[in-house]
Enzyme design. Structure first.
Site, PDB file in Angstrom:
ATOM      1  N   PHE A 198      11.288   8.686  -9.192  1.00  0.00           N
ATOM      2  CA  PHE A 198      12.176   7.527  -9.063  1.00  0.00           C
ATOM      3  C   PHE A 198      11.443   6.209  -9.405  1.00  0.00           C
ATOM      4  CE2 PHE A 198      13.396   4.543  -5.435  1.00  0.00           C
ATOM      5  CZ  PHE A 198      14.259   3.795  -6.222  1.00  0.00           C
TER       6      PHE A 198
ATOM      7  N   ASP B 217       3.101  14.356 -14.490  1.00  0.00           N
ATOM      8  CA  ASP B 217       4.024  14.673 -13.404  1.00  0.00           C
ATOM      9  C   ASP B 217       4.065  16.187 -13.233  1.00  0.00           C
ATOM     10  OD1 ASP B 217       6.675  12.803 -12.206  1.00  0.00           O
ATOM     11  OD2 ASP B 217       6.555  14.956 -11.795  1.00  0.00           O
TER      12      ASP B 217
ATOM     13  N   ASP C 111      -0.496  19.298 -12.172  1.00  0.00           N
ATOM     14  CA  ASP C 111      -0.703  19.003 -10.762  1.00  0.00           C
ATOM     15  C   ASP C 111      -2.046  18.276 -10.610  1.00  0.00           C
ATOM     16  OD1 ASP C 111      -1.222  19.082  -8.069  1.00  0.00           O
ATOM     17  OD2 ASP C 111      -1.064  21.270  -7.867  1.00  0.00           O
TER      18      ASP C 111
ATOM     19  N   TYR D 235       2.550  12.219   6.591  1.00  0.00           N
ATOM     20  CA  TYR D 235       2.753  11.383   5.389  1.00  0.00           C
ATOM     21  C   TYR D 235       2.086  10.020   5.558  1.00  0.00           C
ATOM     22  CZ  TYR D 235       5.190   8.432   2.037  1.00  0.00           C
ATOM     23  OH  TYR D 235       5.471   7.535   1.039  1.00  0.00           O
TER      24      TYR D 235
ATOM     25  N   LYS E  31      -1.102   8.595   3.396  1.00  0.00           N
ATOM     26  CA  LYS E  31      -1.028   7.348   2.626  1.00  0.00           C
ATOM     27  C   LYS E  31      -2.105   6.382   3.103  1.00  0.00           C
ATOM     28  CE  LYS E  31       2.199   7.807  -0.460  1.00  0.00           C
ATOM     29  NZ  LYS E  31       1.932   7.563  -1.890  1.00  0.00           N
TER      30      LYS E  31
ATOM     31  N   ASN F 102      10.665   1.042   1.916  1.00  0.00           N
ATOM     32  CA  ASN F 102      12.009   1.592   1.659  1.00  0.00           C
ATOM     33  C   ASN F 102      12.628   1.116   0.350  1.00  0.00           C
ATOM     34  OD1 ASN F 102      11.516   1.699   4.741  1.00  0.00           O
ATOM     35  ND2 ASN F 102      13.055   3.241   4.279  1.00  0.00           N
ATOM     36  N   VAL F 103      12.072   1.643  -0.711  1.00  0.00           N
ATOM     37  CA  VAL F 103      12.525   1.284  -2.052  1.00  0.00           C
ATOM     38  C   VAL F 103      13.812   2.056  -2.375  1.00  0.00           C
ATOM     39  CG1 VAL F 103      11.805   1.121  -4.453  1.00  0.00           C
ATOM     40  CG2 VAL F 103      10.084   1.043  -2.625  1.00  0.00           C
TER      41      VAL F 103
ATOM     42  N   VAL G 169      17.511   7.190   2.483  1.00  0.00           N
ATOM     43  CA  VAL G 169      18.798   7.041   3.178  1.00  0.00           C
ATOM     44  C   VAL G 169      19.875   6.392   2.304  1.00  0.00           C
ATOM     45  CG1 VAL G 169      18.158   4.850   4.319  1.00  0.00           C
ATOM     46  CG2 VAL G 169      19.860   6.354   5.368  1.00  0.00           C
TER      47      VAL G 169
ATOM     48  N   ARG H 238      14.889  11.475  14.170  1.00  0.00           N
ATOM     49  CA  ARG H 238      13.898  12.319  13.498  1.00  0.00           C
ATOM     50  C   ARG H 238      12.507  12.118  14.103  1.00  0.00           C
ATOM     51  NH1 ARG H 238      14.537  10.884   7.164  1.00  0.00           N
ATOM     52  NH2 ARG H 238      16.063  12.439   6.571  1.00  0.00           N
TER      53      ARG H 238
HETATM   54  C1  UD1 Z   1      10.705   5.656   3.280  1.00  0.00           C
HETATM   55  C2  UD1 Z   1      10.270   6.485   2.099  1.00  0.00           C
HETATM   56  C3  UD1 Z   1       8.785   6.675   2.095  1.00  0.00           C
HETATM   57  C4  UD1 Z   1       8.151   5.318   2.096  1.00  0.00           C
HETATM   58  C5  UD1 Z   1       8.623   4.541   3.278  1.00  0.00           C
HETATM   59  C6  UD1 Z   1       8.117   3.135   3.158  1.00  0.00           C
HETATM   60  C7  UD1 Z   1      11.950   7.943   1.145  1.00  0.00           C
HETATM   61  C8  UD1 Z   1      12.547   9.304   1.149  1.00  0.00           C
HETATM   62  N1  UD1 Z   1      10.977   7.748   2.053  1.00  0.00           N
HETATM   63  O1  UD1 Z   1      10.485   6.339   4.523  1.00  0.00           O
HETATM   64  O2  UD1 Z   1       8.346   7.354   0.966  1.00  0.00           O
HETATM   65  O3  UD1 Z   1       6.763   5.425   2.095  1.00  0.00           O
HETATM   66  O4  UD1 Z   1      10.039   4.455   3.268  1.00  0.00           O
HETATM   67  O5  UD1 Z   1       8.629   2.383   4.158  1.00  0.00           O
HETATM   68  O6  UD1 Z   1      12.298   7.080   0.362  1.00  0.00           O
HETATM   69  N2  UD1 Z   1      18.147   8.337   7.941  1.00  0.00           N
HETATM   70  C9  UD1 Z   1      19.444   8.515   8.413  1.00  0.00           C
HETATM   71  N3  UD1 Z   1      20.281   9.316   7.703  1.00  0.00           N
HETATM   72  C10 UD1 Z   1      19.899   9.955   6.572  1.00  0.00           C
HETATM   73  C11 UD1 Z   1      18.574   9.795   6.106  1.00  0.00           C
HETATM   74  C12 UD1 Z   1      17.726   8.964   6.811  1.00  0.00           C
HETATM   75  O7  UD1 Z   1      19.808   7.970   9.455  1.00  0.00           O
HETATM   76  O8  UD1 Z   1      20.722  10.684   5.989  1.00  0.00           O
HETATM   77  C13 UD1 Z   1      17.267   7.411   8.662  1.00  0.00           C
HETATM   78  C14 UD1 Z   1      15.867   7.923   8.959  1.00  0.00           C
HETATM   79  O9  UD1 Z   1      15.832   8.638  10.180  1.00  0.00           O
HETATM   80  C15 UD1 Z   1      15.102   6.596   9.029  1.00  0.00           C
HETATM   81  C16 UD1 Z   1      15.820   5.713   8.002  1.00  0.00           C
HETATM   82  O10 UD1 Z   1      17.099   6.280   7.820  1.00  0.00           O
HETATM   83  O11 UD1 Z   1      15.236   6.001  10.304  1.00  0.00           O
HETATM   84  C17 UD1 Z   1      15.103   5.660   6.673  1.00  0.00           C
HETATM   85  O12 UD1 Z   1      14.788   6.980   6.287  1.00  0.00           O
HETATM   86  P1  UD1 Z   1      14.261   7.344   4.818  1.00  0.00           P
HETATM   87  O13 UD1 Z   1      15.149   6.765   3.780  1.00  0.00           O
HETATM   88  O14 UD1 Z   1      14.010   8.810   4.800  1.00  0.00           O
HETATM   89  O15 UD1 Z   1      12.912   6.493   4.703  1.00  0.00           O
HETATM   90  P2  UD1 Z   1      11.639   6.306   5.659  1.00  0.00           P
HETATM   91  O16 UD1 Z   1      11.410   7.500   6.520  1.00  0.00           O
HETATM   92  O17 UD1 Z   1      11.728   4.979   6.286  1.00  0.00           O
END
Ligand code: UD1
Length: 315
Positions: A12, A32, A54, A142, A146, A171-172, A186, A269
């Site tokens: 991405f 990749d 890899d 994770y 990092k 959260n990109v 998310v 989670r």
């Molecule tokens: C994300 C990144 C991670 C990055 C970090 C930097 C992704 C997958 N992960 O982690 O690589 O290093 O930001 O800050 O992009 N959630 C829901 N419903 C869903 C999915 C998620 O409620 O269907 C919640 C999760 O529990 C969390 C939040 O949304 O509280 C964000 O989750 P997610 O998008 O997975 O990102 P991070 O874990 O914050």
């Protein structure tokens, strides 16, 4: 013209870096493993050299860096819950591959390596926003991987004079973020659910907050980090400086999508951070960075892309 290796360039964020570098007329090579990346993410970009492999295998790292001026090390298994469920696989992808890249790039006399760090390294901090000088407090494999990689990057600069910069992402989101797994970001999952008329899932009470950052802002920060004179050996947050709860995120996305779907709430989670918000003072000072695409404009662009994707798949 300079040459850039983008590791994880079929992923991405990596594919957005590739796209921008090609637009700027630079020479680009991608490596990749295609474990989470997809060739399709680069189909629209011409003239890119592609190595499938890899980076946890040293010969792949050595072959990839040969003749490159810059390395943008983006390759990773980027999910917090996936690392909780399978720490060995994520260790290999996030840490073994990084030490290989550092050694290979140093030996190949690469000018600078820019590493994709993570806001998750901070864990839960007593104060917000999060500054780079706050101690790391990893809550998941994770985040630990990092953070170890970021410390390795700094050490390589101190010990060997090899220039590295670690950019901490917050959260990109944006086009090409893969919604295809429960580990997906998310916003990609919410967008897919809303456009399909389904209820999205929120883990916990939805009051956790994130500094959701549109991908073009990150691309800008990373490319600035390649030649910013005072950035070598530094860790720098690149984000917007704001924060939004998941409940608020869903409200805004419902408004933009023209839907009114309520969340299904599930157990929080393991390894999840409560609040995440960046202090971007250092990025402004060292990189001249300022976020150019707002949270809401980014969401509109993302939802537009998801709509077009859904239509393309349906036709
Ligand atoms: C994300 C990144 C991670 C990055 C970090 C930097 C992704 C997958 N992960 O982690 O690589 O290093 O930001 O800050 O992009 N959630 C829901 N419903 C869903 C999915 C998620 O409620 O269907 C919640 C999760 O529990 C969390 C939040 O949304 O509280 C964000 O989750 P997610 O998008 O997975 O990102 P991070 O874990 O914050």
């Amino acid at each position: 013209m300079s040459s850039y290796l983008v590791t994880g360039g079929a992923g991405f964020i990596g594919s957005h870096l590739v796209e921008e570098l090609v637009r700027r007329g630079q020479r680009v090579r991608v490596v990749d493993s295609l474990v989470t990346g997809k060739r399709r993410n680069l189909e629209h970009v011409g003239g890119v050299e592609f190595i499938e492999g890899d980076l946890a295998e040293m010969p792949v790292a050595v072959k990839s860096v040969a003749g490159m001026d810059y390395v943008l090390h983006q390759a990773a298994i980027p999910s917090v819950p996936r690392s909780v469920n399978d720490p060995i696989a994520s260790h290999r992808a996030n840490l073994d591959a990084t030490i290989n890249m550092l050694v290979a790039a140093r030996d190949a006399k690469v000018k600078r390596l820019v590493f994709a760090g993570s806001s998750s390294e901070y864990g839960n901090t007593p104060t917000l926003p999060k500054r780079e000088d706050m101690p790391a407090n990893p809550l998941s494999p994770y985040a630990l991987q990092k953070n170890a990689a970021v410390v390795y990057c700094q050490l390589f600069t101190k010990l060997y004079g090899f220039e590295t910069v670690s950019i901490r992402y917050f959260n990109v989101f944006g086009p090409r973020q893969d919604p295809g797994s429960p580990y997906s970001g998310v916003i990609s999952l919410f967008a897919t659910a809303l456009l399909a008329g389904k209820q999205p899932v929120i883990y916990g009470d939805g009051e956790q907050t994130r500094d959701f950052t549109y991908v073009a802002n990150v691309v800008d920060g990373v490319l600035r980090a390649c030649d910013a004179p005072k950035a070598a050996g530094e860790i720098i947050n690149v984000a917007t400086g704001g924060r939004t709860s998941l409940n608020e995120l869903l409200k805004v996305m419902n408004r933009i999508a023209g839907t009114n779907l309520q969340a299904i709430y599930k157990e929080p989670r393991t390894g999840d951070v409560k609040d995440s918000q960046a202090d971007v003072t250092k990025a402004r000072a060292l990189l001249g960075y300022t976020p150019t695409v707002s949270f809401e404009d980014g969401l509109k662009k993302t939802l537009d892309w998801c709509r077009r994707e859904a239509a393309a798949i349906a036709s």
